[in-house]
Design a protein around this motif. Structure first.
Motif, PDB file in Angstrom:
ATOM      1  N   ALA A  60       0.828  -1.208   0.000  1.00 17.86           N
ATOM      2  CA  ALA A  60       0.000   0.000   0.000  1.00 17.86           C
ATOM      3  C   ALA A  60       0.861   1.257   0.000  1.00 17.86           C
ATOM      4  CB  ALA A  60      -0.936  -0.008   1.200  1.00 17.86           C
ATOM      5  N   ALA A  61       1.989   1.229   0.734  1.00 19.89           N
ATOM      6  CA  ALA A  61       2.878   2.391   0.768  1.00 19.89           C
ATOM      7  C   ALA A  61       3.500   2.632  -0.598  1.00 19.89           C
ATOM      8  CB  ALA A  61       3.961   2.190   1.821  1.00 19.89           C
ATOM      9  N   LEU A  62       3.935   1.555  -1.272  1.00 19.54           N
ATOM     10  CA  LEU A  62       4.480   1.705  -2.621  1.00 19.54           C
ATOM     11  C   LEU A  62       3.448   2.317  -3.562  1.00 19.54           C
ATOM     12  CD1 LEU A  62       6.396  -1.678  -3.010  1.00 19.54           C
ATOM     13  CD2 LEU A  62       7.430   0.595  -3.097  1.00 19.54           C
ATOM     14  N   MET A  63       2.224   1.805  -3.495  1.00 20.90           N
ATOM     15  CA  MET A  63       1.168   2.322  -4.361  1.00 20.90           C
ATOM     16  C   MET A  63       0.846   3.773  -4.036  1.00 20.90           C
ATOM     17  SD  MET A  63      -1.387  -0.950  -4.571  1.00 20.90           S
ATOM     18  CE  MET A  63      -2.672   0.060  -5.301  1.00 20.90           C
ATOM     19  N   ALA A  64       0.806   4.122  -2.745  1.00 17.83           N
ATOM     20  CA  ALA A  64       0.507   5.499  -2.360  1.00 17.83           C
ATOM     21  C   ALA A  64       1.557   6.455  -2.911  1.00 17.83           C
ATOM     22  CB  ALA A  64       0.423   5.608  -0.840  1.00 17.83           C
ATOM     23  N   GLY A  65       2.828   6.064  -2.809  1.00 21.21           N
ATOM     24  CA  GLY A  65       3.878   6.910  -3.353  1.00 21.21           C
ATOM     25  C   GLY A  65       3.747   7.079  -4.853  1.00 21.21           C
ATOM     26  N   SER A  72      10.698   6.594  -8.272  1.00 20.79           N
ATOM     27  CA  SER A  72      11.910   5.933  -7.803  1.00 20.79           C
ATOM     28  C   SER A  72      11.745   5.615  -6.325  1.00 20.79           C
ATOM     29  CB  SER A  72      13.146   6.818  -8.012  1.00 20.79           C
ATOM     30  OG  SER A  72      13.065   7.971  -7.201  1.00 20.79           O
ATOM     31  N   ILE A  73      12.619   4.778  -5.806  1.00 15.96           N
ATOM     32  CA  ILE A  73      12.550   4.439  -4.384  1.00 15.96           C
ATOM     33  C   ILE A  73      12.762   5.685  -3.529  1.00 15.96           C
ATOM     34  CG2 ILE A  73      13.685   3.155  -2.536  1.00 15.96           C
ATOM     35  CD1 ILE A  73      11.977   1.407  -4.255  1.00 15.96           C
ATOM     36  N   ASP A  74      13.706   6.517  -3.909  1.00 15.76           N
ATOM     37  CA  ASP A  74      13.988   7.721  -3.128  1.00 15.76           C
ATOM     38  C   ASP A  74      12.763   8.632  -3.045  1.00 15.76           C
ATOM     39  OD1 ASP A  74      16.060   9.415  -1.756  1.00 15.76           O
ATOM     40  OD2 ASP A  74      15.531  10.791  -3.367  1.00 15.76           O
ATOM     41  N   ASP A  75      11.935   8.635  -4.097  1.00 13.89           N
ATOM     42  CA  ASP A  75      10.742   9.485  -4.106  1.00 13.89           C
ATOM     43  C   ASP A  75       9.704   9.053  -3.068  1.00 13.89           C
ATOM     44  OD1 ASP A  75      11.810  11.009  -6.063  1.00 13.89           O
ATOM     45  OD2 ASP A  75      10.500  10.315  -7.673  1.00 13.89           O
ATOM     46  N   MET A  76       9.840   7.836  -2.535  1.00 16.13           N
ATOM     47  CA  MET A  76       8.884   7.375  -1.527  1.00 16.13           C
ATOM     48  C   MET A  76       8.973   8.208  -0.248  1.00 16.13           C
ATOM     49  SD  MET A  76       7.038   5.017  -2.772  1.00 16.13           S
ATOM     50  CE  MET A  76       7.055   4.255  -4.397  1.00 16.13           C
ATOM     51  N   ALA A  77       9.986   9.046  -0.139  1.00 11.40           N
ATOM     52  CA  ALA A  77      10.076   9.955   1.009  1.00 11.40           C
ATOM     53  C   ALA A  77       8.923  10.954   1.039  1.00 11.40           C
ATOM     54  CB  ALA A  77      11.415  10.700   0.974  1.00 11.40           C
ATOM     55  N   VAL A  78       8.153  11.040  -0.058  1.00  8.76           N
ATOM     56  CA  VAL A  78       6.994  11.933  -0.074  1.00  8.76           C
ATOM     57  C   VAL A  78       5.950  11.512   0.956  1.00  8.76           C
ATOM     58  CG1 VAL A  78       5.651  10.665  -1.812  1.00  8.76           C
ATOM     59  CG2 VAL A  78       5.425  13.147  -1.649  1.00  8.76           C
ATOM     60  N   LEU A  79       6.053  10.255   1.439  1.00 11.22           N
ATOM     61  CA  LEU A  79       5.103   9.753   2.436  1.00 11.22           C
ATOM     62  C   LEU A  79       5.485  10.146   3.854  1.00 11.22           C
ATOM     63  CD1 LEU A  79       4.671   6.114   1.048  1.00 11.22           C
ATOM     64  CD2 LEU A  79       3.288   8.131   0.529  1.00 11.22           C
ATOM     65  N   LYS A 370       4.950   5.739 -18.295  1.00 10.12           N
ATOM     66  CA  LYS A 370       6.320   6.253 -18.372  1.00 10.12           C
ATOM     67  C   LYS A 370       6.415   7.686 -17.866  1.00 10.12           C
ATOM     68  CE  LYS A 370       7.810   3.279 -22.165  1.00 10.12           C
ATOM     69  NZ  LYS A 370       8.313   3.209 -23.565  1.00 10.12           N
ATOM     70  N   ASP A 371       5.274   8.357 -17.768  1.00 12.92           N
ATOM     71  CA  ASP A 371       5.253   9.704 -17.215  1.00 12.92           C
ATOM     72  C   ASP A 371       5.071   9.682 -15.703  1.00 12.92           C
ATOM     73  OD1 ASP A 371       5.276  12.558 -17.436  1.00 12.92           O
ATOM     74  OD2 ASP A 371       3.093  12.569 -17.233  1.00 12.92           O
ATOM     75  N   SER A 372       4.982   8.481 -15.137  1.00 14.26           N
ATOM     76  CA  SER A 372       4.789   8.369 -13.688  1.00 14.26           C
ATOM     77  C   SER A 372       5.724   7.302 -13.139  1.00 14.26           C
ATOM     78  CB  SER A 372       3.313   8.056 -13.372  1.00 14.26           C
ATOM     79  OG  SER A 372       2.860   6.929 -14.107  1.00 14.26           O
ATOM     80  N   ALA A 373       5.186   6.216 -12.636  1.00 14.91           N
ATOM     81  CA  ALA A 373       6.010   5.248 -11.910  1.00 14.91           C
ATOM     82  C   ALA A 373       7.023   4.531 -12.799  1.00 14.91           C
ATOM     83  CB  ALA A 373       5.109   4.224 -11.223  1.00 14.91           C
ATOM     84  N   LEU A 389       6.803  -3.021 -11.398  1.00 12.17           N
ATOM     85  CA  LEU A 389       5.845  -2.904 -12.496  1.00 12.17           C
ATOM     86  C   LEU A 389       4.428  -3.234 -12.035  1.00 12.17           C
ATOM     87  CD1 LEU A 389       4.931  -2.728 -15.478  1.00 12.17           C
ATOM     88  CD2 LEU A 389       5.639  -5.125 -15.720  1.00 12.17           C
ATOM     89  N   VAL A 390       4.274  -4.333 -11.290  1.00 10.36           N
ATOM     90  CA  VAL A 390       2.939  -4.727 -10.832  1.00 10.36           C
ATOM     91  C   VAL A 390       2.358  -3.659  -9.905  1.00 10.36           C
ATOM     92  CG1 VAL A 390       1.581  -6.509  -9.687  1.00 10.36           C
ATOM     93  CG2 VAL A 390       3.567  -7.160 -11.049  1.00 10.36           C
ATOM     94  N   ALA A 391       3.185  -3.121  -9.006  1.00  5.12           N
ATOM     95  CA  ALA A 391       2.714  -2.059  -8.115  1.00  5.12           C
ATOM     96  C   ALA A 391       2.319  -0.817  -8.914  1.00  5.12           C
ATOM     97  CB  ALA A 391       3.794  -1.713  -7.093  1.00  5.12           C
ATOM     98  N   ALA A 392       3.073  -0.515  -9.977  1.00  6.46           N
ATOM     99  CA  ALA A 392       2.744   0.638 -10.821  1.00  6.46           C
ATOM    100  C   ALA A 392       1.411   0.439 -11.526  1.00  6.46           C
ATOM    101  CB  ALA A 392       3.857   0.862 -11.847  1.00  6.46           C
TER     102      ALA A 392
END
Length: 464
Positions: A60-65, A72-79, A370-373, A389-392
């Motif tokens: 859920a956290a991956l999807m929320a980000g 990118s993984i680093d962008d998950m800091a937005v949470l 390609k414009d997002s995840a 990919l599946v999470a995206a």
């Protein structure tokens, strides 16, 4: 627009602990929860190490980000900012989510695939993702692959495919009707040098199986480009109870069939630069279509030959050296043909050609991802990128469902538009009497649509 204060009169400080930027995640993640995301991931994903603990919250956290725009993984800091932890549980650090992805194996990716298909089925029960359920209109299933570019030699499986770009090959299957935006019903990550039709039979079978489980009604038409013109993919479509519309390669059998079309069988169509003649009530166009009965795969044994129609579109082949003084001796044409099993009663020649050309809408889905995840594949491990990919895809379908519930322009908008206008809205958190109040910007232009989404996901529970 101009700054209203002088430079000396403006100062900033990052100290507001009750402010969140992607407030739209509140209704969107409630939607995911109601669709059973957390329980599905906990049930299906069985990573034995401690990195796989709390799989539901981590997926859920991956999807929320991703819904908020992370690529990118680093962008998950937005949470993890401001008051996010006051309204969400499981705001994991990027390093934790990266370790979770790297713990995936091929088997765990298939488990996540099972979560994705079941999540889509539940979302389809929440919102009319497939439009009018009357069952009269075609449900279009489009299959295509694309290359996600990567750099360096440390990406497992990367290589040079048909595009000449180093990357990994992603194949997607989307489903939509004429009046709905596409949702993704199947996905797979493959080596960069993989042939487009590799594993097409199994992939198409899984995609059609997901469509059946969503309860979508009406005839199904699968559309492919010429890379999928082969017995495995076409036979899988027919075995799944659907019809097929696939571009054919100009092999000798196809060329003989085109040559057998009569000169008076061609019908002008509405095409580029076409003009409508009011007197004759017809289109005046250089592009014309015709059809002829055709048996595909005639080189195979009789039981595997498939009968249908060969629909051909021809366009004049212009000679740039020809002039009015010295024109060409005879007209030449470029031919574009496709094979379909849909009957002429369901789609006549012109309608079949128009429907087949709309297969190109899957390119918009590729561009959207390609414009997002999928702007990047974040890991060096192939299985981790497959899970990404599946999470995206799940984030895409979740965002698409949110757009349908928001109504108005968002029902068919790009996910980037939904992100900008519905998801990434700043809000201040205020607490009173054990209740949280979110204060959003005054006069937000899309507050009505945001309110529609919030109401749909936070309505009082129904009476037993």
């Amino acid at each position: 627009m101009q700054v209203s204060h002088t430079r000396a009169a403006v100062s900033v400080s990052f100290d507001e602990e009750n402010l969140v930027s992607p407030t739209g995640l509140v209704p969107v993640m409630r939607l995911a929860e109601d669709a059973g995301l957390h329980s599905l991931a906990d049930e299906w994903i069985k990573i034995p190490t401690d990195k796989g603990a709390n799989a539901g919250l981590k997926v859920a956290a991956l999807m929320a980000g991703m819904v908020a725009g992370a690529d990118s993984i680093d962008d998950m800091a937005v949470l993890r900012h401001g008051g996010m932890k006051k309204i969400f549980k499981g705001c994991y650090a990027p390093s934790t989510l990266g370790s979770f992805l790297r713990a995936f194996t091929f088997g765990h990716v298939k488990q996540l695939d099972a979560v994705a298909s079941r999540l889509l089925i539940n979302l389809a029960r929440t919102a009319p993702l497939f439009g009018d359920p009357s069952g009269k209109d075609f449900l279009f299933v489009d299959v295509d692959d694309t290359i996600i570019e990567v750099h360096g030699y440390q990406k497992q499986g990367s290589g040079y495919g048909y595009s000449g770009v180093r990357g990994l090959n992603t194949v997607l299957a989307t489903a939509s009707r004429e009046d709905t935006a596409p949702v993704i019903i199947a996905q797979r990550l493959r080596k960069g040098a993989a042939n487009s039709a590799r594993g097409a039979k199994k992939f198409v079978t899984e995609a059609l199986g997901t469509i059946k489980r969503t309860g979508a009604t009406g005839p199904v038409l699968c559309r492919f480009d010429s890379a999928y013109y082969g017995y495995p993919a076409v036979s899988a479509v027919l075995a799944g109870g659907a019809d097929v519309s696939v571009t054919v390669r100009m092999d000798p059998a196809v060329k003989r069939a085109i040559a057998a079309i009569g000169a008076d069988a061609w019908t002008p169509i509405r095409y580029t630069n076409a003009v409508y003649d009011e007197d004759t009530q017809t289109w005046v166009s250089a592009a014309e279509v015709a059809e002829i009965p055709f048996t595909a795969f005639s080189g195979r044994k009789k039981a595997e030959r498939i009968s249908g129609r060969l629909v051909v579109r021809r366009i004049p082949e212009l000679n740039p050296k020809a002039t009015q003084v010295q024109p060409t001796l005879f007209d030449t044409h470029r031919f574009h043909a496709f094979f379909t099993t849909v009957t002429a009663e369901a789609l006549d020649t012109v309608a079949a050609d128009k429907v087949h050309r709309k297969h190109a809408r899957i390119e918009q889905v590729n561009a959207d991802l390609k414009d997002s995840a999928l702007a990047h594949l974040p890991s060096g491990k192939f299985a981790a990128n497959s899970a990404w990919l599946v999470a995206a895809v799940m984030a895409y379908n979740l965002t698409r469902t949110a757009g349908v519930l928001a109504e108005g322009q968002f029902a068919k908008a790009r996910t980037g538009t939904i992100r900008r206008k519905i998801i990434n809205i700043p809000a201040r958190i205020a607490s009173s009497a054990r209740r949280q109040q979110l204060h959003l910007p005054q006069d937000w232009p899309w507050k009505t649509e945001w309110g529609n989404l919030f109401t749909a996901t936070h309505a009082p529970p129904r009476a037993a």
